[in-house]
Write a protein that holds these residues in place. Structure first.
Motif, short mmCIF file in Angstrom:
data_model
loop_
_atom_site.label_atom_id
_atom_site.label_comp_id
_atom_site.label_asym_id
_atom_site.label_seq_id
_atom_site.Cartn_x
_atom_site.Cartn_y
_atom_site.Cartn_z
N GLY A 64 0.82 -1.21 0.00
CA GLY A 64 0.00 0.00 0.00
C GLY A 64 0.85 1.26 0.00
O GLY A 64 0.51 2.25 -0.65
N VAL A 65 1.95 1.23 0.76
CA VAL A 65 2.86 2.38 0.77
C VAL A 65 3.42 2.62 -0.62
O VAL A 65 3.48 3.77 -1.10
CB VAL A 65 3.99 2.15 1.79
CG1 VAL A 65 5.08 3.22 1.63
CG2 VAL A 65 3.45 2.16 3.21
N VAL A 66 3.83 1.54 -1.27
CA VAL A 66 4.41 1.67 -2.61
C VAL A 66 3.37 2.20 -3.60
O VAL A 66 3.62 3.15 -4.35
CB VAL A 66 4.96 0.32 -3.09
CG1 VAL A 66 5.41 0.41 -4.55
CG2 VAL A 66 6.13 -0.11 -2.21
N LEU A 67 2.18 1.61 -3.61
CA LEU A 67 1.14 2.04 -4.54
C LEU A 67 0.70 3.47 -4.26
O LEU A 67 0.47 4.27 -5.19
CB LEU A 67 -0.06 1.10 -4.45
CG LEU A 67 0.15 -0.31 -5.02
CD1 LEU A 67 -1.10 -1.16 -4.79
CD2 LEU A 67 0.46 -0.24 -6.52
N GLY A 68 0.57 3.81 -2.95
CA GLY A 68 0.20 5.18 -2.61
C GLY A 68 1.25 6.17 -3.06
O GLY A 68 0.93 7.25 -3.59
N SER A 69 2.53 5.81 -2.86
CA SER A 69 3.62 6.69 -3.30
C SER A 69 3.62 6.85 -4.81
O SER A 69 3.83 7.96 -5.33
CB SER A 69 4.96 6.12 -2.83
OG SER A 69 5.00 6.00 -1.42
N LEU A 70 3.36 5.75 -5.50
CA LEU A 70 3.31 5.82 -6.97
C LEU A 70 2.14 6.68 -7.42
O LEU A 70 2.24 7.43 -8.41
CB LEU A 70 3.17 4.42 -7.55
CG LEU A 70 4.38 3.50 -7.37
CD1 LEU A 70 4.09 2.11 -7.91
CD2 LEU A 70 5.61 4.09 -8.05
N LEU B 107 -2.68 11.50 -14.46
CA LEU B 107 -3.67 11.76 -13.41
C LEU B 107 -4.64 10.59 -13.28
O LEU B 107 -5.07 10.24 -12.19
CB LEU B 107 -4.43 13.06 -13.71
CG LEU B 107 -3.62 14.35 -13.56
CD1 LEU B 107 -4.45 15.55 -13.99
CD2 LEU B 107 -3.17 14.54 -12.11
N GLY B 108 -4.97 9.98 -14.43
CA GLY B 108 -5.86 8.82 -14.39
C GLY B 108 -5.22 7.64 -13.68
O GLY B 108 -5.89 6.88 -12.96
N ILE B 109 -3.91 7.47 -13.86
CA ILE B 109 -3.20 6.38 -13.17
C ILE B 109 -3.13 6.65 -11.67
O ILE B 109 -3.22 5.73 -10.84
CB ILE B 109 -1.78 6.23 -13.75
CG1 ILE B 109 -1.85 5.69 -15.19
CG2 ILE B 109 -0.92 5.31 -12.87
CD1 ILE B 109 -0.50 5.65 -15.88
N SER B 110 -2.99 7.93 -11.30
CA SER B 110 -2.80 8.25 -9.89
C SER B 110 -4.02 7.93 -9.04
O SER B 110 -3.88 7.54 -7.87
CB SER B 110 -2.47 9.74 -9.74
OG SER B 110 -3.60 10.56 -10.03
#
Length: 379
Positions: free
Chosen positions: A285-291, A323-326
């Protein structure tokens, strides 16, 4: 491509870190006996605590109900109708070994010098069985003469061990264990003795009574509390390998069971099983949130470089894609960060067999607590 490879490497690193944190727990209690296969005596057979190799017990009569802890020879008397008994081919021995555990009455335990014992555990290598059968003439003879409560119809010759035992306490050493489905039996030996000779016998005759059925557990003052707080291992109807730990009202996580176990029993043998059940998920989750944050920042920067004087359709498109990926990355990251420390009800380090043993120890402590509370209320 480099960015994609970097993302994959970050996710793999996060998962590996979670695995390193969540190493398998270990038990901190006493010896954990492996389950043994039950191979009991026949229903009408009785254990002989002090066996003799003298075959003369066969055919003799028992004048009163058998007392397990007294020598069998001291309880036998001559059979006035012995001449009417005939030798028969004994029942086949189902295997070379007989092993089981039986309940022991409190009186028998005290008589044996082990007041804390609740069971007798036996393990015999069987050598042979001998047997005598009653005839019509025997029945007629016993109507005229006194043949007691029955005669020694069969005797089992063997060698092995008899042990007085008690239920294994939480954190204690289990010497033997039998799988009894939802209620496994674990015993700790109090007194062990090597025996050899006629280790078991069965009664015959008109007055030979069948084994007594186990009495129902009496209602106690703490019964309502016990029923509400007792825990059971409940298998999934779809997959028997999956199970939950449940009270009468709800199911709990394994972490919560371990906490209750320590409070109820005072034993800390399961403490290592209180673990963060979702470190990998939160690390991911940390990695995905950071990405997600990074993708959003990149998208904003790209859109900010758009020059109306020199229009370039690629800039809004690429910025919009970032922005769509974020959005899903941030949503997934936040969701994974919320993964519960205790995990889920089907999430277990304990095997189903181990869970049954510790649930039984917990429930036994709960029963003892209720009995002690009931006794104090009567004082």
């Amino acid at each position: 491509m480099k960015t994609r490879s970097g993302l994959v490497a970050l996710i793999a690193l996060a998962s590996a870190a979670g695995c390193m944190i969540n190493t398998p727990p270990s038990l901190r209690g006493g010896a954990f006996a492996q389950f043994r296969a039950r191979s009991p005596l026949a229903n009408d057979e009785h254990i002989v605590f002090a066996p003799s190799e003298n075959a003369s017990i066969l055919g003799r009569v028992l004048l009163a109900p058998y007392v397990t802890t007294r020598p069998l020879a001291d309880q036998l008397a001559p059979n006035p109708c012995a001449d009417a008994l005939v030798d028969v081919e004994p029942r086949p021995v189902p295997g070379d070994v007989i092993e089981d555990a039986e309940l022991l009455s409190p009186d028998a335990a005290r008589a044996a010098g082990a007041p804390g014992a609740s069971h007798v555990h036996y393990h015999f290598d069987v050598r042979a069985r001998v047997e005598k059968a009653a005839t019509k003439a025997y029945t007629e003879c016993c109507q005229r003469a006194s043949c007691g409560v029955g005669y020694v119809r069969s005797a089992t010759l063997g060698e092995g061990e008899i042990a007085l035992a008690k239920p294994t306490a939480p954190g204690g050493n289990a010497d033997v264990a039998f799988d009894e489905g939802p209620h496994p039996l674990e015993l700790t030996h109090i007194d062990r003795r090597h025996v050899r000779g006629f280790v078991a016998f069965a009664l015959g005759g008109q007055d030979a009574a069948p084994p007594l059925a186990a009495e129902a557990e009496p209602e106690s003052p703490g019964r309502a509390t016990y029923d509400a707080e007792r825990i059971e291992v409940r298998e999934s109807s779809e997959n028997r390998d999956q199970f939950e730990l449940c009270t009468k009202k709800s199911c709990i996580t394994e972490n919560e069971f371990v906490r209750r176990y320590a409070r109820r029993t005072g034993s800390h043998e399961l403490d290592d099983y209180v673990r963060d059940r979702a470190p990998q998920m939160r690390a991911t989750g940390v990695v995905l949130g950071s990405l997600g944050v990074l993708a959003a920042a990149v998208g904003v920067v790209i859109l900010a470089t758009d020059n109306p004087a020199v229009p370039d359709r690629r800039i809004p498109a690429v910025g919009g894609v970032m922005l769509g990926i974020s959005v899903p990355s941030l949503a997934a990251g936040i969701g994974l960060l919320g993964a519960p420390y205790d995990g889920w009800k089907y999430d277990h380090y304990l095997t189903k067999s181990e869970a049954r043993r510790f649930v039984e120890r917990y429930n036994r402590a709960l029963r003892s607590e209720g009995a002690a509370r009931g006794a104090s209320n009567h004082e």
